[in-house]
Design a protein around this motif. Structure first.
Motif, mmCIF file in Angstrom:
data_model
loop_
_atom_site.group_PDB
_atom_site.id
_atom_site.type_symbol
_atom_site.label_atom_id
_atom_site.label_comp_id
_atom_site.label_asym_id
_atom_site.label_seq_id
_atom_site.Cartn_x
_atom_site.Cartn_y
_atom_site.Cartn_z
ATOM 1 N N LEU A 76 10.131 23.566 23.895
ATOM 2 C CA LEU A 76 9.684 23.778 23.175
ATOM 3 C C LEU A 76 10.003 23.084 22.063
ATOM 4 O O LEU A 76 8.915 23.216 21.053
ATOM 5 C CB LEU A 76 9.869 26.211 22.908
ATOM 6 N N ALA A 77 11.169 22.715 21.548
ATOM 7 C CA ALA A 77 11.611 22.766 20.480
ATOM 8 C C ALA A 77 10.542 20.948 20.345
ATOM 9 O O ALA A 77 10.338 20.973 18.566
ATOM 10 C CB ALA A 77 13.115 22.837 19.818
ATOM 11 N N PHE A 78 11.329 20.335 20.992
ATOM 12 C CA PHE A 78 10.748 18.802 20.962
ATOM 13 C C PHE A 78 9.005 18.065 21.199
ATOM 14 O O PHE A 78 9.156 18.177 20.333
ATOM 15 C CB PHE A 78 10.786 17.953 22.028
ATOM 16 N N GLY A 79 8.851 19.492 21.636
ATOM 17 C CA GLY A 79 6.785 19.290 21.188
ATOM 18 C C GLY A 79 6.256 19.925 20.154
ATOM 19 O O GLY A 79 5.337 19.019 19.240
ATOM 20 N N GLY A 80 7.410 21.115 19.473
ATOM 21 C CA GLY A 80 7.024 21.703 18.429
ATOM 22 C C GLY A 80 7.431 20.597 16.916
ATOM 23 O O GLY A 80 6.842 19.836 16.149
ATOM 24 N N GLY A 81 8.588 19.867 17.609
ATOM 25 C CA GLY A 81 8.282 18.471 15.973
ATOM 26 C C GLY A 81 7.306 17.344 16.539
ATOM 27 O O GLY A 81 7.134 16.788 15.402
ATOM 28 N N ILE A 82 6.898 17.129 17.280
ATOM 29 C CA ILE A 82 5.874 15.786 17.532
ATOM 30 C C ILE A 82 4.587 16.545 17.648
ATOM 31 O O ILE A 82 4.131 15.697 16.442
ATOM 32 C CB ILE A 82 5.973 15.995 19.716
ATOM 33 N N LEU A 83 4.699 17.849 17.816
ATOM 34 C CA LEU A 83 2.983 18.940 16.516
ATOM 35 C C LEU A 83 3.612 18.297 15.171
ATOM 36 O O LEU A 83 1.942 18.511 14.730
ATOM 37 C CB LEU A 83 3.130 19.752 17.051
ATOM 38 N N ALA A 84 4.421 18.447 14.342
ATOM 39 C CA ALA A 84 4.275 18.686 12.535
ATOM 40 C C ALA A 84 4.145 17.230 12.070
ATOM 41 O O ALA A 84 3.402 16.946 11.397
ATOM 42 C CB ALA A 84 5.556 18.845 13.102
ATOM 43 N N LEU A 85 4.005 16.507 13.743
ATOM 44 C CA LEU A 85 3.673 14.826 12.620
ATOM 45 C C LEU A 85 2.510 14.629 12.319
ATOM 46 O O LEU A 85 2.060 13.584 11.383
ATOM 47 C CB LEU A 85 4.372 13.662 13.753
ATOM 48 N N ALA A 86 1.840 15.754 13.400
ATOM 49 C CA ALA A 86 -0.214 15.676 12.523
ATOM 50 C C ALA A 86 0.160 16.018 10.784
ATOM 51 O O ALA A 86 -1.372 15.589 10.302
ATOM 52 C CB ALA A 86 -0.628 16.711 13.617
ATOM 53 N N VAL A 87 0.966 16.534 10.448
ATOM 54 C CA VAL A 87 1.082 16.263 8.848
ATOM 55 C C VAL A 87 0.418 15.496 7.840
ATOM 56 O O VAL A 87 -0.760 15.163 7.175
ATOM 57 C CB VAL A 87 1.760 17.271 8.665
#
Length: 423
Positions: free
Chosen positions: A401-412
């Motif tokens: 959950l934590a690492f996947g969320g961090g990867i998703l944030a790069l969409a900014v």
């Protein structure tokens, strides 16, 4: 010889009213920060106890943010029609009512009543965030991000103090014959009620109504001096086009989704590995401090270096947060504190940047409605993140959950780049 006088007749009242508004908003935000922290600190733990399932531990966050979404619409429309003062005061009052409902539901052991109360409690969260726009109503374009950050940073004191009072107010709840996890909501109800009173009594003149009046005065003066220019608006850093509203909203949506998902499940993950309420309260206090304390610096960075730069920094900070949280040893409180500090910092960058972009793009005449609608999407993203977080942890574990969320944030990053090219 030139003298230091306002360029327009509206400049002096704008300046004085802006200073007064910021003082009142700061006081209200300090109080509301205490109310905001209650649900963050014990909401997931309370649900885990009531429903007996880790998979449903994210449900309070989801329900609360769903309530926040509806409240954002209502507060935005009320503010558009009547001004910031009645809109924000009503929102905090609803948060106080929701806090009382959570206490009643916990004492009665009624899961459905608990969910309804948490839905109403979400209005306090929506109001706490919408107050940042009130700080920018009367600010000059070059200082909007700093005005937003002043309101946000005021939440820090209450947000940091609140979680660290979880254990004492839990003892108070036991003394009163209530479950210990209901204690923080006793504090939240009182804090939200006081915040509503502060705004209702002292937020005068209303910043949004005054901003509209001064804008109308400017238009009339320009028309008198230069006929045919009444419809012109002074240029602003973010432009006044639809891509600005879309980009600002997407930046806030992505950062909210990632932040809520990781934040919601961190106390559950820590408790599952032997950490007590004091330890989780400390970590959440660090997180909330990082969400709001850097705001003055963030506001300066946004105004100085531009919206795109700080939006990209938001994505990178959230990636770092997810990476640290995923790799944190289960017994290390310090590692979780570092991860959630980075999580709060990334959220702060995204929120201040997105708010500045949207404020640049909309005039006072329609600002409150558009801002409220943008925050609806932010709240929906938070609800999705909170609900999905428990399911992801139950199926795949907290590190994913934590690492996947961090990867998703790069969409900014592509979001702001694409929006800039479309102007």
């Amino acid at each position: 010889m030139r003298t230091n006088v306002p360029a327009r007749t509206g400049d002096l009242p704008r300046l004085l009213a802006q200073r007064r508004s910021l003082v009142v908003l700061v006081v209200a935000q300090v109080l509301s920060g205490v109310g905001l922290a209650a649900g963050v600190t014990v909401g997931a733990l309370l649900a885990q106890d009531v429903f007996g399932s880790t998979g449903l531990a994210g449900l309070p966050s989801a329900v609360g943010t769903a309530g926040s979404a509806l409240a954002a619409v209502a507060i935005g429309r009320l503010s558009q029609a009547r001004g910031r003062r009645p809109g924000l005061a009503a929102g905090y009052l609803a948060g106080a009512v929701g806090s009382a409902g959570v206490i009643a539901a916990t004492v009665a052991g009624e899961p459905l009543l608990l969910l309804l109360a948490l839905f109403v409690y979400g209005a306090g969260t929506a109001t706490n965030l919408l107050a940042r726009y009130a700080g920018a109503d009367l600010a000059a374009p070059a200082r909007r991000a700093r005005a937003v950050s002043t309101v946000l940073v005021a939440t820090t004191l209450g947000g940091v103090v609140g979680p660290n009072l979880a254990a004492p107010v839990g003892d108070l709840a036991h003394t009163l014959g209530m479950p210990g996890l209901a204690g923080p909501f006793l504090l939240a109800g009182a804090a939200y009620a006081m915040a509503a009173a502060v705004l209702a009594i002292w937020l005068r003149p209303d910043p949004l109504l005054l901003a509209r009046a001064l804008e109308d005065e400017r238009v009339r003066e320009d028309e008198r001096v230069r006929p045919g220019t009444a419809g012109d608006r002074p240029p602003s850093p973010g432009g006044g086009r639809r891509p600005g509203v879309l980009a600002g909203t997407l930046v806030m949506v992505l950062t909210q989704l990632v932040m809520v998902a990781i934040m919601t499940m961190t106390p559950v993950h820590m408790r599952d590995h032997g950490h007590g309420t004091a330890a989780t309260g400390l970590v959440i206090a660090v997180h909330i401090g990082a969400m709001y304390l850097p705001s003055p610096l963030t506001g300066w960075l946004v105004d100085r270096y531009g919206r795109r730069t700080t939006a990209a920094a938001s994505g990178l900070a959230l990636l770092a947060a997810g990476t640290v949280a995923a790799a944190a040893p289960d017994g290390s409180v310090a590692a979780f504190a570092v991860a959630l500090a980075l999580l709060g910092l990334g959220w702060n960058f995204g929120l201040v940047t997105g708010t500045a972009i949207i404020t640049d793009a909309v005039p006072p005449a329609t600002g409150a409605r558009v801002q409220g609608l943008a925050d609806v999407f932010v709240s929906v993203a938070g609800a999705a993140g909170g609900m999905a977080s428990g399911l992801v942890v139950a199926v795949a574990g907290y590190p994913l959950l934590a690492f996947g969320g961090g990867i998703l944030a790069l969409a900014v990053v592509p979001v702001v780049v694409t929006a800039a090219r479309s102007r």
